[in-house]
Every structure is written in structure tokens, then in C-alpha cells.
Scaffold this motif. Sequence first.
Motif, PDB file in Angstrom:
ATOM      1  N   ILE A  59       0.856  -1.188   0.000  1.00  0.00           N
ATOM      2  CA  ILE A  59       0.000   0.000   0.000  1.00  0.00           C
ATOM      3  C   ILE A  59       0.888   1.232   0.000  1.00  0.00           C
ATOM      4  O   ILE A  59       1.836   1.333   0.784  1.00  0.00           O
ATOM      5  N   ILE A  60       0.578   2.172  -0.882  1.00  0.00           N
ATOM      6  CA  ILE A  60       1.281   3.450  -0.923  1.00  0.00           C
ATOM      7  C   ILE A  60       0.345   4.517  -0.379  1.00  0.00           C
ATOM      8  O   ILE A  60      -0.824   4.600  -0.786  1.00  0.00           O
ATOM      9  N   GLY A  61       0.841   5.314   0.547  1.00  0.00           N
ATOM     10  CA  GLY A  61       0.028   6.351   1.156  1.00  0.00           C
ATOM     11  C   GLY A  61       0.722   7.695   1.161  1.00  0.00           C
ATOM     12  O   GLY A  61       1.947   7.782   1.290  1.00  0.00           O
ATOM     13  N   LEU A  94       8.626   1.854   4.289  1.00  0.00           N
ATOM     14  CA  LEU A  94       9.643   2.744   3.740  1.00  0.00           C
ATOM     15  C   LEU A  94       9.006   4.116   3.614  1.00  0.00           C
ATOM     16  O   LEU A  94       7.985   4.272   2.934  1.00  0.00           O
ATOM     17  N   SER A  95       9.590   5.106   4.286  1.00  0.00           N
ATOM     18  CA  SER A  95       9.006   6.437   4.356  1.00  0.00           C
ATOM     19  C   SER A  95       9.916   7.461   3.700  1.00  0.00           C
ATOM     20  O   SER A  95      11.144   7.439   3.903  1.00  0.00           O
ATOM     21  N   HIS A  96       9.312   8.338   2.927  1.00  0.00           N
ATOM     22  CA  HIS A  96      10.035   9.463   2.294  1.00  0.00           C
ATOM     23  C   HIS A  96       9.379  10.755   2.760  1.00  0.00           C
ATOM     24  O   HIS A  96       8.227  11.035   2.433  1.00  0.00           O
ATOM     25  N   VAL A 103       4.562   6.933   2.144  1.00  0.00           N
ATOM     26  CA  VAL A 103       4.906   5.698   2.845  1.00  0.00           C
ATOM     27  C   VAL A 103       4.500   4.506   1.992  1.00  0.00           C
ATOM     28  O   VAL A 103       3.496   4.541   1.281  1.00  0.00           O
ATOM     29  N   PHE A 104       5.305   3.464   2.076  1.00  0.00           N
ATOM     30  CA  PHE A 104       5.002   2.202   1.395  1.00  0.00           C
ATOM     31  C   PHE A 104       4.987   1.106   2.444  1.00  0.00           C
ATOM     32  O   PHE A 104       6.001   0.871   3.115  1.00  0.00           O
ATOM     33  N   LEU A 105       3.850   0.435   2.613  1.00  0.00           N
ATOM     34  CA  LEU A 105       3.687  -0.616   3.608  1.00  0.00           C
ATOM     35  C   LEU A 105       3.673  -1.979   2.942  1.00  0.00           C
ATOM     36  O   LEU A 105       3.006  -2.174   1.919  1.00  0.00           O
ATOM     37  N   MET A 106       4.403  -2.924   3.539  1.00  0.00           N
ATOM     38  CA  MET A 106       4.459  -4.275   2.999  1.00  0.00           C
ATOM     39  C   MET A 106       4.820  -5.247   4.111  1.00  0.00           C
ATOM     40  O   MET A 106       5.579  -4.913   5.017  1.00  0.00           O
ATOM     41  N   LYS A 107       4.289  -6.470   4.027  1.00  0.00           N
ATOM     42  CA  LYS A 107       4.603  -7.505   5.013  1.00  0.00           C
ATOM     43  C   LYS A 107       5.956  -8.162   4.744  1.00  0.00           C
ATOM     44  O   LYS A 107       6.618  -8.618   5.662  1.00  0.00           O
ATOM     45  N   ASP A 108       6.343  -8.209   3.479  1.00  0.00           N
ATOM     46  CA  ASP A 108       7.586  -8.874   3.091  1.00  0.00           C
ATOM     47  C   ASP A 108       8.757  -7.910   3.278  1.00  0.00           C
ATOM     48  O   ASP A 108       9.001  -7.025   2.449  1.00  0.00           O
TER      49      ASP A 108
END
Length: 413
Positions: A4-6, A114-116, A135-140
Motif C-alpha cells: 500500500i502506498i500512502g 519505507l518512508s520518504h 509511505v510504502f507498507l508491505m509484510k515482506d
Amino acid sequence: MNGIIGLCNFCESHGPVHVFCTQTLRDTKIEDFNLSEQSQVNENCSACNSLVSNAIYSVDKESGATFLSTQNPTIPEIVSLVKQAAIRSLSSEVNVTKDGGFVFFGDSSRAHVLSHTFHISDSQARGFYQQFSIVFLMKDKYFLLNIKPFLSQNFQRISTELKAYAQKVYDAEVIQDSPRQRRCSVSHQQQASRSLIELTGEQHIYPILHSHFSWILLAGARVLTEHLTFGNLPWLPTNWNGMPRHFIGLPRKSLDDHCEEDHEDFYSLRTMKNLMGPDFVPIVFCALTGIKIVLRGAPSTTYDLMVCLRRLVPETMHNSVQHDSPQYLENSECRIVSVSPEIGVPIASHSLLRIDLIENEGENMSITVKWNSQVPSKWPELLSKIMKAVEEPLFNHLVLNKHTKVLIEEWKK
């Protein structure tokens, strides 16, 4: 790509908040979601809201994936994770540089992020800028770390585009009135934070962000692929001339390019099993337990079978697999060896399995497998795992080959 990208904003009145999210849908239809129930974070604050109860979506016909952008994630369990990522990316996990910083944080239970973080000019805000983050959220975790260069490059490009839009608006407002004078004139009035549309002056800023985020989710899944490379193939003799190869029993094909990735079916254990029939299990058992395997036949016919057998040997022992040897090699020198038909080799025994590939007239080929022993009734655990993988219908040739490599390297440890 399952992530998910937020887009998050630090509102001067309400603090860190996410305002825009894009996610991938594959087995779920948009009609299954009730987007009208999307709750607003702060109803009267334009900076805290974007699409409200609306949504933007696009469909990739090739992959069948749908990319859906909303103010809040459509999956309730994800909403709290995105909220927490927004708070941390704009408060404690901040690395602000001139061009925007990147921070990696999170854990397996609350997703990896991962946050920018970057600044957008605002003549009416404290310090004359507003703080945003992507922000990019991922389980892996490891997949996210491996595609970090790709994400960083594209997040940087998006933030630069947003800052360029906002700088034009800021410069136009400065010409009309000094930002400091404007703030002083309304110092006793509570100023509400402005929305991203107002800051950039672009009415279609969210469709633009949707196109950027959707492309990242689509391309990100194709950026990282795993390949097995064997360098110069040190297990082949120095006089190997790279002759065209074909697999025994299959239609002859010209494989002048030595790219195994494009011909995974030629080097698959499943293809070898179909070719060898009931002799496949004894061959794999001997390869795994160190019993000598000798192949006799023309180099062009034994090559592909040797590639399959080499998959059953740990990478550190690839030198013990010798193709087209000029003479027979003892077990102390080589575990698996192929020789030409004119070279003499020992007869089969309990410590030596012999495979003879005899070319007949035309395209026919006869295969003889001899071994004066048998596989025990209780198979070794590794043999059972490999046979289970070979018989797994969901594994294509590429997945099977990579899974076999993992099993062999895991067993070695």
C-alpha cells in the motif's frame, strides 16, 4: 505488488494524518466495497481529507490487477497500520534533508514501512512549509528492502513534482503579499491548514498521484526477479565448444544462446522424471547420497541430463559434476560424470549407477539405467521433499527449479 502506498500530511491543527492511499486488488471487485462509508478524519479540515467518499481506480488488462485509490484503505485491518505509519513517518521516524530523506521502520506484526519525508512550500503555514511523507507498507521485509532503490527513485520524483507545483503557487503569493505580513495580519485568528489542491494549484493532483502510485505498484512487481547464474560454468571442460543442445526424447531445438532461464522446461526435474519413468527415484537417490553416477553417450545428448543432475548437488560441490570427460574419473575425483560412448567405464554395482544413452537411426534414443541396489522403503527427508515438489501441479518449471535449489542449499546447512 502486494503493498500500500500512502500520502501523509502533518496538519497544523490535527497532527499527522494519512490523506490518500493506493492499493492493489486482484481477487476482489470494487463493487464489494461500500466506499460511501469511508469516514473522514476531521470533517471540517481540508488538509486532512482528499477523496472523502469518492475513489479512483484503474485496471491493468494484462495482469488483471485493479489499482484503487481512496482516502482510507478499504480493508479495515489495514487502516490502523496506515495511521500508525503516518504518525511515525511525520514525527519520530524522520530524516529530512534538502531533497527529502528516506527511513525504513516497522516489524512483522505492524508491517514494514519505507518512508520518504519532504517539505512543500506554504506561505500561510508555520515556517512557510508543510510537511508531507510518502509511505510504502508491505509484510515482506526483504522484498521491500530489495526494491528500495526503485521506490526511492520514484518517490523522489513524485515529491519533486509536488514541490514544483507548490513553489509556483508560493512565488505567485509572495509577489502579491509578503508571507510574514500576511501571517502577522491574521496572527490572532486561527489559520486552518490548506489542502494539497490549494497548495499545488492543481485541481487534478489526486488523479495524478493515483497514476504515479498505480504505476509503482505495477512496475514494482516486475523490477525484482531472481535468476540463477552459473558464471562461466566451471564444471564444463575447457574445450566445450557450446554446441546446440536438445533434450533427449523431445523435439530437437536450436538453443545456441546459453540462457537457461528461457528454457527452464529443458532443465526441469519434472521433464527428467517424465523421461526416466520409474528410474527417476533411484537416480535422484544416488545423486543425493553420493553414489557414483556415470552417463555414456554423445555430449549433445548428455548435456541437458547433466544440467538436471547438477541441480541435485550443492553449489559448493558443482566441480564434482564433470561433463564430457576425456576419461573415466574415480569417485574421489568426481561424483557425476559423463563420457563419450567409446570410453570404457565400470559395470553397474551397488556403489555405481550407470546410464547409457544409445542413439538409434532417426530421432529415436534408447536409455538404459543399471544399478545393483534399490532405494530403501523409507526415503530420506530431502528426497521426499524433492519428489513432493516435482509432483506439485502448482509449480511450473521455473518455480520447481528455484525451489529445488533452495531445498539443496538448506539441506547443505
